[in-house]
Enzyme design. Structure first.
Site, PDB file in Angstrom:
ATOM      1  NE  ARG A 329      55.109  22.122   7.777  1.00  0.00           N
ATOM      2  CZ  ARG A 329      55.066  20.929   8.360  1.00  0.00           C
ATOM      3  NH1 ARG A 329      55.155  20.834   9.678  1.00  0.00           N
ATOM      4  NH2 ARG A 329      54.949  19.843   7.649  1.00  0.00           N
ATOM      5  CG  HIS A 400      50.960  21.059  12.794  1.00  0.00           C
ATOM      6  ND1 HIS A 400      49.993  20.088  12.646  1.00  0.00           N
ATOM      7  CD2 HIS A 400      52.081  20.559  12.206  1.00  0.00           C
ATOM      8  CE1 HIS A 400      50.522  19.052  11.997  1.00  0.00           C
ATOM      9  NE2 HIS A 400      51.782  19.309  11.736  1.00  0.00           N
TER      10      HIS A 400
END
Lengths: 637, 249
Positions: A329, A400
């Protein structure tokens, strides 16, 4: 000196040792003890319910209308547990090692090991509650591999694992509320922590319907108030997610650790305009078949399908041939931002990259791709009005998950005795980056199995204390402070809304303390944050009053806290002259652009002490020692 | 695009409400309905007026906190969607849009478009759970559950508790919401032991909270954002009658 209170003994015996020797409270005495829980997500709801089952008097506070709204509900992928149901060589040690390595060796061995050790119990608990995990035809539980690990240890309920786990926790909480063991305060927000003789003894809360200010005392307070990714304004978080409970505790003496460690998710929908309030997450699974690219030519305005193959840059495949589009990520997010910053961003706002299914559709057919991603494609089309079958998706990175949070010891207690932090609100298990499907796990483990045990060790000293009175000078002062602040918000009567300041702050943070950072950039960021904060206290406008429903007043309080936390995040990022996990400092990279960790100088947890409004925070270091595992260097080349 | 809004304004639960008219110009069709209301509120703040109160949290269709009656229909004219997933492109330039709170006898208006749905929590408190306490669970694989049963239970468990079914129903019945939980837990062997007790307690709580009866119009299923099927209601009725026959009430 920070003492994490790690129990003696070998790694695999520490938690056992702790439980064998910690102090207990007998059932008759539990009735005399009050506990406050803030938040009803996947750590708060389990903690409140479990403490209620044990016989404590529990009060639970949350700002939403019902406990089932907490943002754990939105987690999609799954939850890890090293049960080795698949017989693929998984075990507690591997789960522990993957978590530690994923966190780039910036978390405690003992905490991380315990996370893996208890993981199996969480699945048992959820199944017993009726959580409908995916099953095989024979009736046993199904698993999948997630986040690049080599074993299948992820349990899931379609793409709604967070929802189902949360509703399981909600159901046991509802049972305790029905039985009268837990008292629930919905639409309430904590405004202050009350500390008496150095111990957390209660809170000041505002009833969000009447605006009344309430005093609640307890023998211990548990913060399960979630992460603070919403500080970037545009994030995958819920509109109401905030840092206020944690920040209020910080101001009263609780250290915050690793606060600049924020995970950016690479596959979110890009911002389409200034009005935008959130960035929706699209499952990472899309990267299994989608190819990520940007035009080679800067500012290429052609329709994507008209750009010929040789004029496309599949930059992840080019830079990371082994992992390609499945790079982790942080790498995927950082690479996307590099392309966008280099002027190669696509879409009307030039703030996205393409995720293209053309080749996958050519290879497997539209039907097969529809079987795999149909629901995600529908969701994308619902929001954007464009079909991924016909043209590439546009994606961009968004804030996030926050690995940082309140510093806690092995017992999940903060530096304020009697104040605990659990779930995303604490910093503990994920180090500098979180492994996929470990967030639901950590929240659950903290709430169901750790804090209900460790809190007894502390409360055993309080069995003769009696009810904590609320008519003390400490409660008076805390209430006064809270009210004064509310009055200040409504009296500034400037010209700009809280939303305006939040958006500005988000831009500053994304640019200067975001996906990648530099010393110079962060310093600039600190300046801009200070300016914005000053402007906020001069020109904020909050319509309406205090003693009524007033969402703008709620927002103002949260933004004011974000404006302070932002500066702490910047200090934390500035201080750490290395790249590790999600923290990428441009000055510290290899020739190939890989993160360069500095184990000699930075093998510690940065725990920050509040020193006063607008003052430079004080750094405390908790040195990390690795007795079992030897830190290695991550490579995805 | 330009729209005219007629928005329900109500100071608090005791005051009478009324419609206010607002005009919004130059809206981007890509914005969501709630973002359009954000724009309205920003405008009202600048005009020294009190913004419109409404609820929302995740804004991705899973938390269930939003919910407005748009042009007389909960969550607007699209089937199976939450309000946060409605976008302005689904309206026409120049439209007049009526915005009200979710209406139901058991929902009180708190202010403007915010309603109190806590009656739904109390139905859950009556029996929407399996009585298992932390630490007492057997190994998860010790109780095999057929794949299809697990999937059926999931379909019922997917309810987001938004109250759309109740606001859609002409009787303000909570049958779909209540039956989804009863069905989920009755489908699973873990829920078997408390099966009769649960259905009786939850149905009684539903009545006590002032929700109406179900007359099988199936409007709830038409609007449910999660497409929860009315067969859940049939299952609830079966479970209730079964409990009565077994003398469990």
């Amino acid at each position: 000196m920070l003492n994490a209170k790690i129990p003696e003994g070998p790694l695999e015996k520490k938690w056992k040792n702790y439980q064998e020797h910690c102090k207990l409270v007998n059932p008759a005495n539990k009735k005399k003890l009050d506990v406050i829980v803030i938040g009803t997500g996947l750590s708060g709801a389990p903690a409140a319910a479990t403490l209620g089952e044990l016989g404590y008097n529990v009060k639970v506070f949350f700002f939403q209308d019902t406990a089932r709204r907490a943002h754990s509900v939105a987690a999609q992928g799954g939850i890890n547990a090293s049960k080795n149901y698949q017989n693929d060589g998984d075990n507690v040690f591997r789960h522990f090692y993957d978590t530690l390595k994923g966190g780039d060796f910036r978390s405690r061995e003992a905490n991380t090991y315990r996370l893996a050790e208890i993981s199996a119990n969480v699945i048992d608990q959820a199944v017993a509650q009726g959580v409908p995990f995916a099953r095989e035809y024979g009736g046993v539980l199904a698993n999948r591999s997630f986040g690049g690990v080599q074993v299948k240890r992820t349990f899931y309920a379609q793409g709604q694992t967070g929802q189902q786990m949360l509703l399981g926790a909600y159901s046991v909480l509802m049972r305790q509320i029905g039985l009268g063991h837990v008292k629930s305060y919905n639409r309430h927000e904590m405004l202050e922590l009350v500390v008496i003789d150095g111990k957390a003894r209660g809170i000041i809360a505002r009833n969000l319907i009447t605006g009344e200010i309430e005093r609640h005392s307890a023998h211990a307070v548990i913060l399960a108030s979630g992460g603070y990714g919403k500080i970037y304004y545009l994030s995958t978080l819920a509109i109401g997610s905030n840092a206020s409970a944690a920040w209020k505790a910080h101001r009263k003496g609780a250290f915050m650790a690793g606060v600049s460690w924020v995970q950016f998710h690479p596959t979110c929908l890009p911002q389409s305009g200034d009005y935008q309030s959130k960035l929706t997450l699209m499952s990472e699974a899309l990267r299994n078949d989608g190819r990520i690219w940007v035009p080679k030519l800067k500012g290429d305005d052609r329709f994507p399908n008209d750009i010929p193959e040789e004029e496309r840059d599949y930059y992840l495949e080019r830079k990371y041939p082994a992992f390609g589009n499945l790079a982790p990520r942080d790498i995927a997010s950082r690479s996307a931002k590099e392309q966008i910053d280099a002027g190669k961003g696509v879409g009307p706002n030039k703030n996205a990259v393409y995720l293209d299914f053309r080749d996958a559709i050519k290879e497997y057919g539209a039907e097969e791709i529809g079987d795999r991603y149909g629901n995600l494609f529908r969701m994308y089309e619902k929001i954007t009005g464009m079909s991924p079958y016909k043209q590439p998706m546009m994606i961009s990175p968004a804030a996030h998950f926050t690995m940082g949070g309140l510093w806690v010891d092995y017992e999940l207690m903060t530096t304020i005795p009697g104040l605990y932090a659990i779930g995303e609100a604490n910093f503990s298990d994920h180090g500098a980056n979180r492994l996929g499907a470990n967030s639901l796990l950590q929240a659950s483990v903290d709430g169901y199995f750790i804090v209900p045990v460790t809190i007894g060790n502390y409360l055993s000293n309080d069995i003769r204390t009696g009810k904590i009175p609320t008519d003390t000078p400490e409660f008076d002062k805390a209430e006064e402070d809270a009210v004064e602040r509310l009055k200040k918000f409504v009296s500034i009567n400037g010209t700009k809304s809280a939303e305006y300041y939040h958006k500005q702050l988000g831009k500053i943070m994304f640019q200067h303390v975001g996906v990648s950072r530099s010393k110079k950039g962060i310093a600039k960021g600190i300046e801009l944050i200070k300016e914005l904060r000053e402007d906020f206290w001069q020109n904020l406008k909050v319509p309406g009053g205090i003693y009524e429903v007033n969402s703008e007043l709620e927002k103002a309080g949260r933004v004011a806290d974000f404006l302070e936390l932002a500066e702490l995040m910047a200090h934390d990022a500035y201080d750490r002259d290395e790249s590790c996990g999600a923290h990428f400092r441009e000055e510290y990279q290899t020739e190939d652009g890989e993160a360069l960790r500095n184990d000699e100088k930075y093998m510690y947890v940065s725990a920050w002490e509040y020193t006063g409004y607008g003052k430079v925070p004080k750094l405390h270091k908790e040195e990390l020692t690795f007795e079992v595992v030897k830190p290695s260097v991550r490579s995805y080349k | 695009m330009n729209v005219t809004l007629k928005v329900w304004r109500q100071k608090d639960s005791k005051s009478k409400g009324h419609f206010e008219t607002y005009k919004l110009n130059d809206l981007n069709p890509d914005m969501s309905f709630l973002e359009m209301l954000d724009v309205l509120n920003e405008k009202l703040i600048h005009e020294d007026k009190i913004p419109v109160e409404f609820d929302s949290d995740c804004r991705e269709g899973i938390c269930g906190q939003c919910g407005l009656t748009i042009n007389g229909r909960p969550n607007g004219h699209h089937h199976h969607t939450t309000t946060c997933q409605m976008h302005m492109r689904h309206f026409e330039d120049g439209d007049t849009i009526l915005v009200e709170p979710l209406r139901a006898s058991a929902f009180t208006v708190i202010k403007d478009l915010k309603v109190d749905r806590s009656a739904m929590d109390r139905i859950m408190q009556a029996g929407g759970f399996i009585s298992v306490h932390t630490g007492s669970a057997p190994d998860a694989n010790s109780l095999p559950i057929g794949k299809m049963d697990a999937e059926d239970a999931f379909d019922s468990a997917a309810c987001i508790g938004c109250g759309t079914c109740i606001a859609t129903c002409k009787n303000s019945s909570a049958a779909l919401f209540t039956s989804a939980k009863i069905t989920q837990l009755a489908t699973l062997p873990q829920g078997e032991i408390e099966r009769e007790k649960r259905v009786v307690a939850m149905v009684d709580a539903m009545d006590a909270e002032g929700f109406g009866s179900c007359t099988n119009t199936e409007a709830c299923e038409m609007e449910c954002p999660q497409e929860i099927s009315v067969t859940n209601i049939a299952r609830m009725n079966f479970e209730y009658n079964r409990a009565l026959l077994l003398g469990k009430k």
